[in-house]
Design a protein around this motif. Structure first.
Motif, short mmCIF file in Angstrom:
data_model
loop_
_atom_site.label_atom_id
_atom_site.label_comp_id
_atom_site.label_asym_id
_atom_site.label_seq_id
_atom_site.Cartn_x
_atom_site.Cartn_y
_atom_site.Cartn_z
N THR A 115 47.70 14.76 19.18
CA THR A 115 46.91 15.53 20.16
C THR A 115 47.62 16.85 20.46
N ASN A 116 46.87 17.77 21.07
CA ASN A 116 47.52 18.95 21.64
C ASN A 116 47.95 18.59 23.07
N VAL A 117 48.14 19.58 23.94
CA VAL A 117 48.62 19.25 25.29
C VAL A 117 47.55 18.55 26.13
N ASN A 118 46.31 18.55 25.68
CA ASN A 118 45.28 17.72 26.32
C ASN A 118 45.44 16.33 25.71
N ASP A 119 46.38 15.55 26.29
CA ASP A 119 46.98 14.42 25.57
C ASP A 119 46.57 13.06 26.08
N SER B 107 41.97 11.07 32.80
CA SER B 107 41.70 12.45 32.43
C SER B 107 42.25 13.40 33.47
N GLY B 108 42.91 14.42 32.98
CA GLY B 108 43.49 15.43 33.86
C GLY B 108 42.67 16.69 33.80
N ARG B 109 43.32 17.82 33.98
CA ARG B 109 42.65 19.10 33.97
C ARG B 109 42.73 19.65 32.55
N LEU B 110 41.60 20.20 32.07
CA LEU B 110 41.57 20.70 30.70
C LEU B 110 42.34 22.01 30.57
N VAL B 111 43.21 22.06 29.57
CA VAL B 111 43.97 23.29 29.28
C VAL B 111 43.42 23.88 27.98
N PRO B 112 42.87 25.10 28.01
CA PRO B 112 42.38 25.69 26.76
C PRO B 112 43.55 25.99 25.82
N ALA C 283 44.80 26.81 21.36
CA ALA C 283 44.38 27.42 20.10
C ALA C 283 43.67 26.41 19.20
N THR C 284 43.55 25.16 19.67
CA THR C 284 42.85 24.12 18.92
C THR C 284 41.67 23.62 19.76
N PRO C 285 40.63 24.47 19.90
CA PRO C 285 39.54 24.16 20.84
C PRO C 285 38.79 22.87 20.50
N SER C 286 38.78 22.49 19.22
CA SER C 286 38.02 21.28 18.86
C SER C 286 38.75 20.01 19.29
N MET C 287 39.96 20.16 19.82
CA MET C 287 40.69 18.99 20.33
C MET C 287 40.93 19.11 21.83
N ASP C 288 40.26 20.06 22.47
CA ASP C 288 40.41 20.22 23.92
C ASP C 288 39.40 19.33 24.62
N ILE C 289 39.82 18.11 24.91
CA ILE C 289 38.90 17.15 25.54
C ILE C 289 39.59 16.51 26.74
N GLN C 290 38.78 16.01 27.65
CA GLN C 290 39.32 15.27 28.80
C GLN C 290 39.00 13.79 28.68
N VAL C 291 37.86 13.49 28.07
CA VAL C 291 37.46 12.10 27.87
C VAL C 291 37.15 11.96 26.40
N ALA D 156 51.62 17.49 20.38
CA ALA D 156 52.23 18.75 19.92
C ALA D 156 51.85 19.85 20.89
N ASP D 157 52.86 20.55 21.42
CA ASP D 157 52.57 21.71 22.27
C ASP D 157 52.39 22.95 21.39
N ALA D 158 52.17 24.09 22.02
CA ALA D 158 51.87 25.31 21.25
C ALA D 158 53.02 25.69 20.32
N ASP D 159 54.28 25.47 20.78
CA ASP D 159 55.42 25.82 19.94
C ASP D 159 55.49 24.94 18.69
N ALA D 160 55.25 23.65 18.87
CA ALA D 160 55.30 22.74 17.73
C ALA D 160 54.20 23.08 16.72
N MET D 161 53.01 23.42 17.25
CA MET D 161 51.90 23.81 16.37
C MET D 161 52.25 25.07 15.58
N THR D 162 52.79 26.06 16.28
CA THR D 162 53.15 27.32 15.62
C THR D 162 54.22 27.08 14.56
N ALA D 163 55.22 26.26 14.90
CA ALA D 163 56.30 25.99 13.94
C ALA D 163 55.75 25.32 12.68
#
Ligand SMILES: *Cc1c(COP(=O)(O)O)cnc(C)c1O
Length: 463
Positions: A280-284, A297-302, A304-312, A363-370
Motif C-alpha cells: 500500500t501507499n501511506v493510505n495503509d 479508515s483514517g483521513r485520505l492523503v492524496p 502520486a499513486t491516486p489509484s491506491m488512495d482509498i479509505q475503505v 511504502a511512503d513517497a521516499d520508498a516509491m521514489t527510490a
C-alpha cells in the motif's frame, strides 16, 4: 457453478447472474460456493500455453454451463487480441530474482483492461437475445472509467454513464474517456471532487424509484467476473517461472484488494505460491489490518499513486468472509459494525489465518521514489508510481525465491510523477498516438444529485 453472497442473505446465482449483478442484494459480494481445484499435474500441463489458452483452463470451471467452451474461447480471443503485446502480459526480468509482470498493454494502459475487456464481451453475450438493457453508472478518479468505457463502447444492449470530477483527472486519463465517440458512452464532468461523484453514484443505486426505472449496473472491482479474469495472470506468470515446482512470490500494489485477492483465489485453486505481498501507499488501511488487526479508515492523503488512495477497501470483505469461517451472518454483523464505527478489529486467530498467504507492506513517497530510481538507473526500466510501490516491497522484504511485481500501469499514464523521480518524461506508446489530436466529447453537470439523475434519465433506456 453456484455463487453465494459473503453476507449469506442474497439469492444464489449462476455465472451469468453474478456477471450482470455486481453487488449482492444483501450488500455483500459474490464468491463461488465451492472453489474449483487444479492439480499439480493440471498446472504443469499449462507450460508453454499462450495467455488465452491458460485463461480457458482457469476460467472454464467457474463458468458452468453459461458458456460453451467455444464461446469462452471466442470471447477470450477478442478480449486479448487487441492488446499491444503478443504475450498479453509479458514478464520482464530485472535482476537474478526480481521480475515485472506488465499488465498495461491493453487499450487504456492500466491493468484494469485485463478484466474489463473480457467483462464487456461477457455483458454483450449474456444480454444478446434478451430484452434487458443495462445502464452502467460509475464514478472514476481516472483508471477505472477509461477502462470501463473502452470495454463497453459500441456494444449492443448497454449504455455507460461515467462521472469524473471536472478538472481533477489527468489529461491522458480524461482524453482516454472523452475521445471515444460511441453513442452509448456518456461522459459527465461533475463540478465537484471524486468523493462527490462516488456519493452521487451510490445514492442513485440506493434510490429505489430511480433504480427501478432502469437496470442499473456497476463495473467496479466488486464484480466477480473482473476478479476471475485477474486470476489468470497469476497462473500464467507462476507457470512460466517454474510452478508448480517453484513457489513464486507476488508483490501487488493494492487499493481495493481486488488484484491481490485474485492471487489468493489462485492459491485456493491449488497454485503453490510464496508470499502475496499487499503493498500500500501511506493510505495503509490494508497493511495495518494485516500487520496489527486494525482495519479502521483514517483521513485520505492524496499521493502520486491516486489509484491506491482509498479509505475503505471494498474487496477486503471477500477475505473477511474466510476469516469469519465463511459464516455470512457473522460477517454481516461485523460489516454493520464497521459501517457504523469505521473500524473493525481482527482477532489474533484471524490475523494468523491471513498471514498464511499475505505479507503487508507500506511504502511512503521516499520508498516509491527510490524504487523508480533504482529501476531507471540500475536496470533501465521506467516504471509507474503504482508499480514502484510494489517494487519497493519486493526489494525490501526478505522473500525466498522469485518475486514478481505486478506492473499495474504504463509509466506514460503518470508522466509528471515519473519525471519528478527519474528526470525522464515517458512518452505514450505508438498505438496511443493521436490521443491528443482527437475531438473530446463530454457534458458538464452541476454537483447536484437531482441534476445528475435528470441528465441520465433523459438519455438512459427504461427497464
Ligand atoms: C486500480 C489500480 C490499482 C489498485 O488495484 P486494486 O485491485 O484496487 O487493489 C493499482 N494500480 C493501478 C495503476 C490501478 O489502476
Amino acid at each position: 457453478m453456484h455463487y453465494q453472497s459473503t453476507r449469506g442473505a442474497a439469492p444464489v446465482l449462476d455465472f451469468r447472474g453474478v456477471t450482470l449483478t455486481g453487488l449482492a442484494s444483501d450488500g455483500g459480494l459474490y464468491l463461488p460456493r465451492k472453489w474449483p481445484r487444479l492439480s499439480a499435474g493440471n498446472i504443469a500441463d499449462m507450460r508453454g500455453l499462450s495467455y488465452v489458452e491458460t485463461a480457458e483452463r482457469v476460467i472454464a470451471p467457474f463458468v458452468g454451463d453459461c458458456l460453451s467452451a467455444d464461446e469462452l474461447r471466442g470471447l477470450l480471443r477478442v478480449a486479448y487480441g487487441g492488446f499491444g503485446h503478443a504475450a498479453v502480459t509479458p514478464l520482464v526480468q530485472l535482476d537474478h530474482r526480481q521480475w515485472l509482470l506488465e499488465l498495461f498493454h491493453g487499450p487504456t494502459l492500466a491493468f484494469k483492461d485485463v478484466a474489463l475487456q473480457l467483462l464487456g464481451g461477457l455483458f454483450e453475450r449474456f444480454l444478446a437475445g434478451t430484452t434487458q438493457h443495462l445502464t452502467i453508472v460509475g464514478a472514476t478518479s481516472g483508471d477505472t472509467g477509461s477502462a470501463a468505457i473502452q470495454a463497453v463502447a459500441g456494444r449492443a444492449g448497454m449504455d455507460i454513464f461515467m462521472l469524473h470530477p471536472k478538472g481533477r483527472v489527468s489529461e491522458v486519463q480524461r482524453r482516454q474517456m472523452t475521445t471515444i465517440q460511441a453513442a452509448n458512452v456518456h461522459n459527465i464532468a461533475v463540478e465537484g471532487d471524486f468523493d462527490d461523484c462516488q456519493r452521487h453514484v451510490k445514492a442513485m443505486f440506493n434510490d429505489a424509484a430511480f433504480n427501478g426505472r432502469f437496470t442499473l449496473s456497476a463495473v467496479n472491482s466488486i464484480n466477480w467476473a473482473r476478479l476471475l479474469a485477474q486470476i489468470v495472470y497469476y497462473f500464467h506468470a507462476a507457470v512460466r517461472l517454474g510452478a508448480p515446482d517453484v513457489r513464486v512470490n507476488f508483490a501487488v500494489p493494492t487499493g481495493n484488494f481486488g488484484d491481490v485477492f485474485a492471487g489468493y483465489a489462485a492459491a485456493k485453486m491449488g497454485l503453490p505460491l510464496g508470499r502475496l505481498v499487499v503493498a500500500t501507499n501511506v493510505n495503509d488501511i490494508l497493511a495495518r489490518a494485516l500487520a496489527s488487526g486494525d482495519y479502521s479508515s483514517g483521513r485520505l492523503v492524496p499521493t502520486a499513486t491516486p489509484s491506491m488512495d482509498i479509505q475503505v477497501s471494498s474487496n477486503f470483505e471477500r477475505l473477511l468472509f474466510d476469516l469469519h469461517g465463511q459464516d455470512g451472518a457473522a460477517l454481516a454483523a461485523a460489516m454493520a459494525g464497521f459501517e457504523a464505527t469505521r473500524r473493525l478489529t481482527l482477532s489474533a486467530e484471524q490475523q494468523a489465518v491471513a498471514a498464511v498467504h499475505f505479507t503487508p507492506f507500506r511504502a511512503d513517497a521516499d520508498a516509491m521514489t527510490a524504487a523508480m530510481q533504482w529501476a531507471a538507473q540500475e536496470v533501465g526500466q521506467v516504471i509507474d508510481p503504482h508499480t514502484a510501490v510494489g517494487l519497493a516491497a519486493a526489494r525490501t522484504l526478505p522473500l525466498d525465491g522469485p518475486v514478481v511485481t505486478l506492473a499495474t500501469a504504463h509509466p506514460a499514464k503518470f508522466p509528471d510523477a515519473v519525471e519528478r523521480a527519474t528526470g525522464h518524461r515517458p512518452g505514450l506508446p505508438a498505438r496511443c498516438a493521436g490521443l491528443f489530436d482527437r475531438v473530446e466529447r463530454y457534458e458538464t453537470v452541476a454537483n447536484d444529485q437531482a441534476a445528475l439523475q435528470a441528465f441520465i434519465a433523459a438519455r438512459a433506456v427504461a427497464a
